[in-house]
Design a protein around this motif. Structure first.
Motif, PDB file in Angstrom:
ATOM      1  N   GLY A 338      35.628 -14.647  59.880  1.00 20.61           N
ATOM      2  CA  GLY A 338      35.172 -14.834  58.511  1.00 20.61           C
ATOM      3  C   GLY A 338      36.216 -14.398  57.499  1.00 20.61           C
ATOM      4  N   PHE A 339      36.932 -13.328  57.809  1.00 17.45           N
ATOM      5  CA  PHE A 339      38.004 -12.880  56.924  1.00 17.45           C
ATOM      6  C   PHE A 339      39.069 -13.961  56.811  1.00 17.45           C
ATOM      7  CE2 PHE A 339      42.074 -11.114  55.898  1.00 17.45           C
ATOM      8  CZ  PHE A 339      41.803 -10.216  54.885  1.00 17.45           C
ATOM      9  N   GLU A 340      39.513 -14.503  57.946  1.00 22.44           N
ATOM     10  CA  GLU A 340      40.555 -15.523  57.925  1.00 22.44           C
ATOM     11  C   GLU A 340      40.107 -16.755  57.151  1.00 22.44           C
ATOM     12  OE1 GLU A 340      43.610 -15.329  58.854  1.00 22.44           O
ATOM     13  OE2 GLU A 340      43.485 -13.361  59.801  1.00 22.44           O
ATOM     14  N   VAL A 341      38.867 -17.148  57.325  1.00 22.82           N
ATOM     15  CA  VAL A 341      38.359 -18.372  56.726  1.00 22.82           C
ATOM     16  C   VAL A 341      38.076 -18.194  55.236  1.00 22.82           C
ATOM     17  CG1 VAL A 341      36.396 -19.971  56.727  1.00 22.82           C
ATOM     18  CG2 VAL A 341      37.429 -19.267  58.886  1.00 22.82           C
ATOM     19  N   LEU A 342      37.477 -17.064  54.844  1.00 20.79           N
ATOM     20  CA  LEU A 342      37.017 -16.882  53.473  1.00 20.79           C
ATOM     21  C   LEU A 342      37.814 -15.842  52.697  1.00 20.79           C
ATOM     22  CD1 LEU A 342      35.022 -17.408  51.193  1.00 20.79           C
ATOM     23  CD2 LEU A 342      33.422 -15.809  52.311  1.00 20.79           C
ATOM     24  N   ALA A 343      37.931 -14.632  53.218  1.00 26.06           N
ATOM     25  CA  ALA A 343      38.556 -13.552  52.449  1.00 26.06           C
ATOM     26  C   ALA A 343      40.055 -13.770  52.256  1.00 26.06           C
ATOM     27  CB  ALA A 343      38.301 -12.205  53.134  1.00 26.06           C
ATOM     28  N   TRP A 344      40.736 -14.288  53.277  1.00 28.95           N
ATOM     29  CA  TRP A 344      42.188 -14.528  53.153  1.00 28.95           C
ATOM     30  C   TRP A 344      42.497 -15.436  51.965  1.00 28.95           C
ATOM     31  CZ3 TRP A 344      46.675 -12.895  55.748  1.00 28.95           C
ATOM     32  CH2 TRP A 344      47.836 -13.623  55.438  1.00 28.95           C
ATOM     33  N   PRO A 345      41.893 -16.641  51.879  1.00 28.51           N
ATOM     34  CA  PRO A 345      42.214 -17.486  50.710  1.00 28.51           C
ATOM     35  C   PRO A 345      41.778 -16.880  49.381  1.00 28.51           C
ATOM     36  CG  PRO A 345      40.467 -18.480  52.035  1.00 28.51           C
ATOM     37  CD  PRO A 345      41.028 -17.361  52.832  1.00 28.51           C
ATOM     38  N   VAL A 346      40.696 -16.097  49.368  1.00 28.85           N
ATOM     39  CA  VAL A 346      40.280 -15.441  48.131  1.00 28.85           C
ATOM     40  C   VAL A 346      41.364 -14.466  47.666  1.00 28.85           C
ATOM     41  CG1 VAL A 346      38.653 -13.772  47.155  1.00 28.85           C
ATOM     42  CG2 VAL A 346      37.801 -15.736  48.445  1.00 28.85           C
ATOM     43  N   ILE A 347      41.905 -13.675  48.589  1.00 28.86           N
ATOM     44  CA  ILE A 347      42.963 -12.715  48.247  1.00 28.86           C
ATOM     45  C   ILE A 347      44.202 -13.445  47.745  1.00 28.86           C
ATOM     46  CG2 ILE A 347      44.581 -11.017  49.212  1.00 28.86           C
ATOM     47  CD1 ILE A 347      42.278 -10.077  51.028  1.00 28.86           C
ATOM     48  N   GLN A 348      44.577 -14.535  48.421  1.00 30.75           N
ATOM     49  CA  GLN A 348      45.766 -15.278  47.999  1.00 30.75           C
ATOM     50  C   GLN A 348      45.574 -15.873  46.609  1.00 30.75           C
ATOM     51  OE1 GLN A 348      48.394 -14.866  50.033  1.00 30.75           O
ATOM     52  NE2 GLN A 348      46.862 -13.724  51.200  1.00 30.75           N
ATOM     53  N   LEU A 349      44.390 -16.367  46.319  1.00 33.09           N
ATOM     54  CA  LEU A 349      44.133 -16.953  45.004  1.00 33.09           C
ATOM     55  C   LEU A 349      44.203 -15.888  43.915  1.00 33.09           C
ATOM     56  CD1 LEU A 349      41.453 -19.650  44.235  1.00 33.09           C
ATOM     57  CD2 LEU A 349      41.983 -17.858  42.593  1.00 33.09           C
ATOM     58  N   LEU A 350      43.594 -14.732  44.161  1.00 34.03           N
ATOM     59  CA  LEU A 350      43.667 -13.648  43.184  1.00 34.03           C
ATOM     60  C   LEU A 350      45.106 -13.211  42.938  1.00 34.03           C
ATOM     61  CD1 LEU A 350      40.647 -11.423  44.334  1.00 34.03           C
ATOM     62  CD2 LEU A 350      40.748 -12.908  42.311  1.00 34.03           C
ATOM     63  N   ALA A 351      45.919 -13.252  44.001  1.00 36.74           N
ATOM     64  CA  ALA A 351      47.321 -12.836  43.892  1.00 36.74           C
ATOM     65  C   ALA A 351      48.198 -13.913  43.274  1.00 36.74           C
ATOM     66  CB  ALA A 351      47.859 -12.465  45.278  1.00 36.74           C
ATOM     67  N   GLY A 352      47.646 -15.104  43.047  1.00 34.16           N
ATOM     68  CA  GLY A 352      48.431 -16.191  42.469  1.00 34.16           C
ATOM     69  C   GLY A 352      49.319 -16.902  43.454  1.00 34.16           C
ATOM     70  N   ALA A 353      49.087 -16.699  44.756  1.00 36.41           N
ATOM     71  CA  ALA A 353      49.940 -17.304  45.779  1.00 36.41           C
ATOM     72  C   ALA A 353      49.580 -18.773  45.973  1.00 36.41           C
ATOM     73  CB  ALA A 353      49.795 -16.551  47.099  1.00 36.41           C
ATOM     74  N   GLU A 354      50.569 -19.545  46.380  1.00 38.01           N
ATOM     75  CA  GLU A 354      50.385 -20.944  46.733  1.00 38.01           C
ATOM     76  C   GLU A 354      51.183 -21.215  48.001  1.00 38.01           C
ATOM     77  OE1 GLU A 354      51.579 -23.372  43.469  1.00 38.01           O
ATOM     78  OE2 GLU A 354      50.267 -22.380  42.030  1.00 38.01           O
ATOM     79  N   PRO A 355      50.567 -21.856  49.015  1.00 36.19           N
ATOM     80  CA  PRO A 355      49.150 -22.225  49.083  1.00 36.19           C
ATOM     81  C   PRO A 355      48.286 -21.012  49.412  1.00 36.19           C
ATOM     82  CG  PRO A 355      50.233 -22.781  51.143  1.00 36.19           C
ATOM     83  CD  PRO A 355      51.313 -22.238  50.233  1.00 36.19           C
ATOM     84  N   VAL A 356      46.966 -21.182  49.299  1.00 36.12           N
ATOM     85  CA  VAL A 356      46.076 -20.056  49.551  1.00 36.12           C
ATOM     86  C   VAL A 356      45.673 -19.962  51.017  1.00 36.12           C
ATOM     87  CG1 VAL A 356      45.193 -20.060  47.202  1.00 36.12           C
ATOM     88  CG2 VAL A 356      43.998 -21.381  48.959  1.00 36.12           C
ATOM     89  N   PHE A 357      45.876 -21.032  51.772  1.00 35.94           N
ATOM     90  CA  PHE A 357      45.496 -21.010  53.188  1.00 35.94           C
ATOM     91  C   PHE A 357      46.717 -20.751  54.055  1.00 35.94           C
ATOM     92  CE2 PHE A 357      42.328 -23.820  51.171  1.00 35.94           C
ATOM     93  CZ  PHE A 357      41.172 -23.147  51.524  1.00 35.94           C
TER      94      PHE A 357
END
Length: 437
Positions: A338-357
């Protein structure tokens, strides 16, 4: 109706994973940018494009140790452009050139100097180039004289010289927004005269495990007790994702205590991750507490997603600041998936990273595997590069043994909702896990 048909019918009532992730990520925005100095900026994501304010090198300079000279003065030395190993023996009939050494220049030299015909300067790498010089002769192509030097071989014009702006010109784009600030990038910024950059801060992530049955690590589980592995693992996973992670530990299934703890953590969190209590069983207090909105307290929506392992996920906000919260299952393997699927992209988006996955590849499956129909399964796997190009993937333990498989995995085999069997030799998608080993 068969058991398989019943399972597929139930799965059809679940929200597709892609649809669920899209609904979550659309609700989020990257954290506001900060102006940080270069050392602090390392590891963060740029919030804006960075342009060079000054050239690099900043001035014409020697690229090597040697003698700075005018190429016209060296034209008679050796065979021009040849390698020293191929030079003929010199017979003192014009095959060498003698120049007067009129000074020494080091990297700290700052007074401008000019060459006159028949002269040269002894220079160190990084030293300012004398005006009129257009070549630096390597020391080992000379007799290493001090007052005068014999040039045994003439390099090509411009050899051993770095011109101002040769590597980086004024106004050049050094890095684009969304790029991680790496150590070489820090050096590039500094060399161009940049001391501060605008970056997205690393998200502050708080991790909480919930459940009356949980006990801390250091002792084995007993009936009615479960060792809290999740808060430790998810804190480590958040750090791996680039966050500043804080483990709060265990929170009992007390509604007021749970709500109060989460609201307290909103003062220092950009994201809260909980584990446990996402189901609909009698002990799943977290779902009952957070799914009820409170005045100014936010609300969490729990959704049954077509995901294996762990179908029940939660996302919403808590506290007056409406800090995002991700709620993951209590089973350790399902929590990490669940972390890999949901929390990882959420953290990347908050950090402004691209891509988020995470990055994914196509791979050649080495072993036939079965998958539950109607669910998108993420199964631990080991990925290897094939000689000649491409990848192979070896499935590891999944299902009830997902945690064991993850401890050995460097990838996640992804099997779609319509896949019930993936045959050996078929091409499959694999999500790459960067474990920095």
């Amino acid at each position: 109706m068969t058991a398989t048909a019943d399972a597929e019918a139930a799965a059809n009532e679940l929200m597709p994973l892609a649809e669920y992730l899209g609904s979550v990520l659309r609700r989020l925005r990257a954290l506001p940018p900060l102006d940080l100095d270069l050392t602090q900026a390392h590891g963060n994501v740029l919030a804006a494009d960075v342009f060079a304010p000054h050239p690099f090198p900043a001035f014409d300079q020697a690229a090597i140790d040697g003698y700075a000279a005018r190429w016209e003065d060296l034209a008679g030395a050796g065979r021009i452009g040849s390698h020293p190993s191929s030079l003929p023996k010199f017979d003192n009939k014009g095959r060498t050139v003698r120049l007067n050494v009129v000074g020494d220049l080091g990297a700290a030299s700052w007074r401008p100097v000019r060459l006159t015909p028949g002269t040269c300067f002894s220079v160190a790498a990084g030293a300012p180039l004398p005006m009129g010089a257009d070549v630096v002769v390597p020391v080992h192509w000379t007799d290493q004289g001090m007052a005068a030097v014999e040039i045994l071989h003439a390099p090509k014009r411009g050899s051993g010289v770095r011109r101002a702006g040769e590597e980086i010109s004024v106004g050049q784009v050094l890095a684009r927004a969304g790029t991680y600030v790496s150590p070489p990038m820090v050096a590039t910024f500094a060399a161009s005269g940049i001391g501060h950059v605008m970056v997205r801060p690393s998200p502050r992530v708080v991790v909480v495990a919930t459940g009356d049955e949980l006990v801390d690590v250091g002792r084995p589980s007993q009936p009615g007790q479960v060792v809290d592995a999740n808060s430790h693992a998810l804190t480590a996973a958040a750090v791996e994702a680039g966050a500043l992670a804080y483990r709060i530990g265990i929170c009992d299934d007390d509604p007021e205590g749970l709500r109060g703890l989460l609201e307290d953590q909103t003062l220092r969190a950009d994201l809260i991750i909980t584990t446990g209590g996402t189901g609909t069983g009698p002990g799943d207090m977290l779902r009952r507490v957070l799914s009820r909105p409170g005045t100014g307290r936010g609300k969490v929506d729990f959704t049954d997603v077509a995901l294996s392992p762990g179908t029940s996920l939660g996302f919403g906000t808590v506290g007056g600041e409406e800090v995002p919260v991700v709620c993951l299952p209590g089973e350790p393997g399902a929590a990490l998936i669940g972390f890999e699927v949901l929390a990882w992209p959420v953290i990347q988006l908050l950090a402004g990273a691209e891509p988020v996955f995470r990055h994914s590849v196509k791979a050649h499956l080495l072993e036939t595997v079965s998958s539950p129909g109607g669910l998108r399964e993420f199964r631990p796997a080991h990925v290897a590069e094939r000689r000649g190009g491409g990848h192979t993937v070896q499935p590891l333990a999944g299902g009830p043994y997902t945690l064991s498989g993850l401890s050995e995995a460097n990838g996640l085999l992804v099997l779609g909702e319509r896949v019930t069997t993936a045959a050996a030799g078929s091409t499959v998608d694999v999500l790459l896990l960067d474990r920095r080993r």
